[in-house]
Design a protein around this motif. Structure first.
Motif, mmCIF file in Angstrom:
data_model
loop_
_atom_site.group_PDB
_atom_site.id
_atom_site.type_symbol
_atom_site.label_atom_id
_atom_site.label_comp_id
_atom_site.label_asym_id
_atom_site.label_seq_id
_atom_site.Cartn_x
_atom_site.Cartn_y
_atom_site.Cartn_z
ATOM 1 N N TRP A 36 6.142 -0.701 -17.250
ATOM 2 C CA TRP A 36 4.947 -1.536 -17.408
ATOM 3 C C TRP A 36 4.390 -1.922 -16.037
ATOM 4 O O TRP A 36 3.180 -1.848 -15.813
ATOM 5 N N LEU A 37 5.262 -2.304 -15.102
ATOM 6 C CA LEU A 37 4.790 -2.662 -13.768
ATOM 7 C C LEU A 37 4.083 -1.482 -13.108
ATOM 8 O O LEU A 37 3.001 -1.634 -12.530
ATOM 9 N N GLN A 38 4.680 -0.319 -13.200
ATOM 10 C CA GLN A 38 4.077 0.876 -12.596
ATOM 11 C C GLN A 38 2.778 1.254 -13.314
ATOM 12 O O GLN A 38 1.814 1.719 -12.672
ATOM 13 N N PHE A 39 2.729 1.052 -14.626
ATOM 14 C CA PHE A 39 1.514 1.334 -15.394
ATOM 15 C C PHE A 39 0.372 0.423 -14.937
ATOM 16 O O PHE A 39 -0.758 0.877 -14.710
ATOM 17 N N VAL A 40 0.668 -0.871 -14.784
ATOM 18 C CA VAL A 40 -0.354 -1.816 -14.311
ATOM 19 C C VAL A 40 -0.816 -1.420 -12.916
ATOM 20 O O VAL A 40 -2.022 -1.419 -12.615
ATOM 21 N N ARG A 41 0.136 -1.075 -12.064
ATOM 22 C CA ARG A 41 -0.205 -0.663 -10.691
ATOM 23 C C ARG A 41 -1.114 0.558 -10.700
ATOM 24 O O ARG A 41 -2.124 0.605 -9.982
ATOM 25 N N ARG A 42 -0.783 1.536 -11.552
ATOM 26 C CA ARG A 42 -1.597 2.757 -11.597
ATOM 27 C C ARG A 42 -2.995 2.487 -12.137
ATOM 28 O O ARG A 42 -3.997 2.981 -11.605
ATOM 29 N N GLN A 43 -3.073 1.695 -13.233
ATOM 30 C CA GLN A 43 -4.390 1.405 -13.809
ATOM 31 C C GLN A 43 -5.276 0.674 -12.805
ATOM 32 O O GLN A 43 -6.474 0.959 -12.685
ATOM 33 N N ALA A 44 -4.678 -0.281 -12.093
ATOM 34 C CA ALA A 44 -5.453 -1.030 -11.100
ATOM 35 C C ALA A 44 -5.916 -0.121 -9.971
ATOM 36 O O ALA A 44 -7.063 -0.219 -9.505
ATOM 37 N N ALA A 45 -5.040 0.772 -9.514
ATOM 38 C CA ALA A 45 -5.407 1.680 -8.426
ATOM 39 C C ALA A 45 -6.535 2.624 -8.832
ATOM 40 O O ALA A 45 -7.355 3.025 -7.996
ATOM 41 N N ARG A 46 -6.583 2.963 -10.134
ATOM 42 C CA ARG A 46 -7.623 3.863 -10.637
ATOM 43 C C ARG A 46 -8.872 3.111 -11.113
ATOM 44 O O ARG A 46 -9.801 3.736 -11.621
ATOM 45 N N ASP A 47 -8.849 1.795 -10.981
ATOM 46 C CA ASP A 47 -9.950 0.954 -11.474
ATOM 47 C C ASP A 47 -10.185 1.140 -12.964
ATOM 48 O O ASP A 47 -11.328 1.115 -13.447
ATOM 49 N N VAL A 48 -9.088 1.319 -13.700
ATOM 50 C CA VAL A 48 -9.155 1.418 -15.156
ATOM 51 C C VAL A 48 -8.903 0.022 -15.736
ATOM 52 O O VAL A 48 -7.956 -0.666 -15.326
ATOM 53 N N ALA A 49 -9.719 -0.390 -16.676
ATOM 54 C CA ALA A 49 -9.580 -1.729 -17.255
ATOM 55 C C ALA A 49 -8.207 -1.899 -17.904
ATOM 56 O O ALA A 49 -7.712 -0.995 -18.596
#
Length: 490
Positions: free
Chosen positions: A408-421
């Motif tokens: 979950w932490l890595q998922f949040v990090r990836r979504q934020a880095a990709r500017d995905v809501a």
């Protein structure tokens, strides 16, 4: 009807249904309505109504009057079909079945007298509900008196709009006429559904008639229950599939996975349907079944969502075809989660795990990982962190349990880095944390652990912090190959 128009599903056209499609195994004309159901949406018609369809072949006194509290859509679709509709069971080879347990379809705002008459019918001994949590108009300790429907009903109790108002009005009529009370059974996914519904009903009734409230408190049972089955929405493709298979048109068929579960507390008054003869589990430990579902179904779902998303997979069925992920999830369930359960009497955790894995593999159910990943800040604590806390207290390992949390932490990090809501109540905070992540394990993990609403006291447990950092590091750099390597090694 023109000569080219497809005939409608009805008692008159049941005889043209192909032999490979099951039809009611009883004389519908000989059945009697013993249940009023509030909220006959797709889930009820794919779930409880199917159990009752099985039961009517044994006991004809438990047919259903289906009452919509708002829209007339279900009534308008099913009334011309005399309540008949088709169930599509979704598997590699779909199976179809015509359900006949609904004998009457009413729309409460347009047929008030008919609904009141049915609730006051001596043959009706059970009222069931699937109205979603929102429909109960709950407050912390009872009913939300400020809710517009409840406020209306308190001012006009003989003309109810809410489910709570209708339940109490029906009980008032029965008491007034010297009839026994009916049992009220919530079938919604709501923790302590029977207890919360009882408190809401008594709170509301007490505001309009304290003596009626006291009678309800003495006479009415509110059993708790647990329900489970995936029921995708009906679309035109399903209608076309059903028409092609049956040779008749069905205005509103429903579909679900083959798996279904219904667990009910045996707290009935004035008699009850022999539900166990239709496959319902009668249990005094509904909370135990709820825990098992939360930990053995919902927690692995979250694991698949976050780890599978990092592996660029789209659906649960896709994730279960991966060479590594299914094995990890099965080990997580059997070796880490099952030992944490207080197993209800008669519950077979091994068989339950096997059934869940089979459900996950069903290619006909396209359950998107991106959707399951929503609201992680609310799901992770109840699905995984409680099990981790208990494992720590018992001295059991938590390394594997920490991998989906780190996912979950890595998922949040990836979504934020990709500017995905990020779809989450803490979306803005999570996006800020995710954008600030650098790959420094201690720094990244500590930023998430500062979310007290998520991690609570676990954030201060050195054993958990160390295991979560190790899991986060093992997933680095969160590419599909890195995730597979971490899972294969766990």
């Amino acid at each position: 009807m023109s000569s080219t128009e497809t005939p409608r599903l009805s008692p008159a056209t049941l005889g043209r249904i192909p032999a490979n499609v099951a039809t009611p195994a009883y004389d519908r004309a000989a059945t009697r309505i013993g249940i009023v159901h509030l909220g006959p949406g797709a889930f009820h018609r794919a779930h409880q109504a199917v159990y009752l369809d099985d039961l009517l072949a044994i006991d004809p006194s438990w047919a259903i009057s289906a009452v919509s509290l708002h829209s007339a859509g279900v009534r308008d679709a099913l009334a011309p079909q005399d309540g008949l509709y088709t169930l599509v069971l979704l598997g590699e080879q779909p199976r179809l079945r015509v359900i006949g347990s609904i004998r009457e379809v009413l729309c409460a705002p347009r047929q008030r007298e008919a609904v009141a008459t049915r609730l006051a019918d001596a043959d009706v001994r059970l009222v069931t509900l699937t109205i979603t949590e929102k429909g109960y108009c709950l407050s912390a300790d009872g009913v939300d008196a400020a809710h517009p429907d409840i406020a209306h009903d308190l001012a006009h109790p003989r003309e109810p709009a809410s489910a709570i108002g209708w339940l109490v009005e029906g009980l008032r009529l029965r008491r007034e006429r010297g009839l026994p009370a009916y049992t009220v059974l919530s079938c919604d996914n709501l923790a302590d559904n029977g207890g919360r519904l009882r408190r809401a009903v008594l709170d509301y009734a007490g505001r309009i008639d304290p003596e009626l409230a006291a009678w309800i408190g003495r006479e009415v049972g509110f059993p708790r229950s647990m329900v489970d089955s995936i029921t995708p929405a009906t679309d035109d493709g399903v209608r076309a599939q059903v028409q092609s298979a049956l040779g008749v048109a069905d205005a509103w068929p429903v579909q679900r996975e083959p798996y279904t579960q219904w667990v009910v507390e045996d707290d009935f008054r004035n008699g009850r349907p022999p539900l166990e003869r239709a496959g319902v589990v009668m249990s005094g430990d509904i909370a135990g079944y709820d825990r098992a579902k939360l930990r053995l179904l919902n927690a692995p779902h979250s694991a698949l969502a976050y780890l599978g998303s990092l592996m660029e997979l789209e659906s649960v069925a896709d994730a279960m075809r991966d060479p590594v992920l299914p094995g990890f999830v099965e080990r997580l369930m059997r070796q880490d989660i099952v030992p944490s359960l207080q197993v209800p009497e008669g519950f077979d955790p091994g068989a339950y795990v096997g059934a869940i894995l089979e459900r996950f593999r069903n290619p006909a159910i396209r359950h998107l990982l991106a959707q399951i990943a929503w609201d992680g800040s609310q799901k992770i604590p109840v699905r995984l962190l409680g099990t981790i806390a208990e494992a720590l207290a018992a001295g059991r390992p938590i390394d594997r349990l920490c991998l989906p949390v780190a996912g979950w932490l890595q998922f949040v990090r990836r979504q934020a880095a990709r500017d995905v809501a990020i779809v989450d109540p803490l979306a803005e905070t999570l996006a800020q944390i995710g954008k600030a992540c650098t790959g420094d394990v201690a720094q990244d993990v500590n930023a998430f652990l500062a979310l007290d609403a998520v991690f609570g006291t676990l954030a201060g447990d050195a054993r958990f912090v160390a295991a979560l950092r190790d899991a986060y590091a093992a997933l680095e750099p969160a590419t599909p190959d890195a995730v597979r390597h971490a899972l294969a090694a766990s």
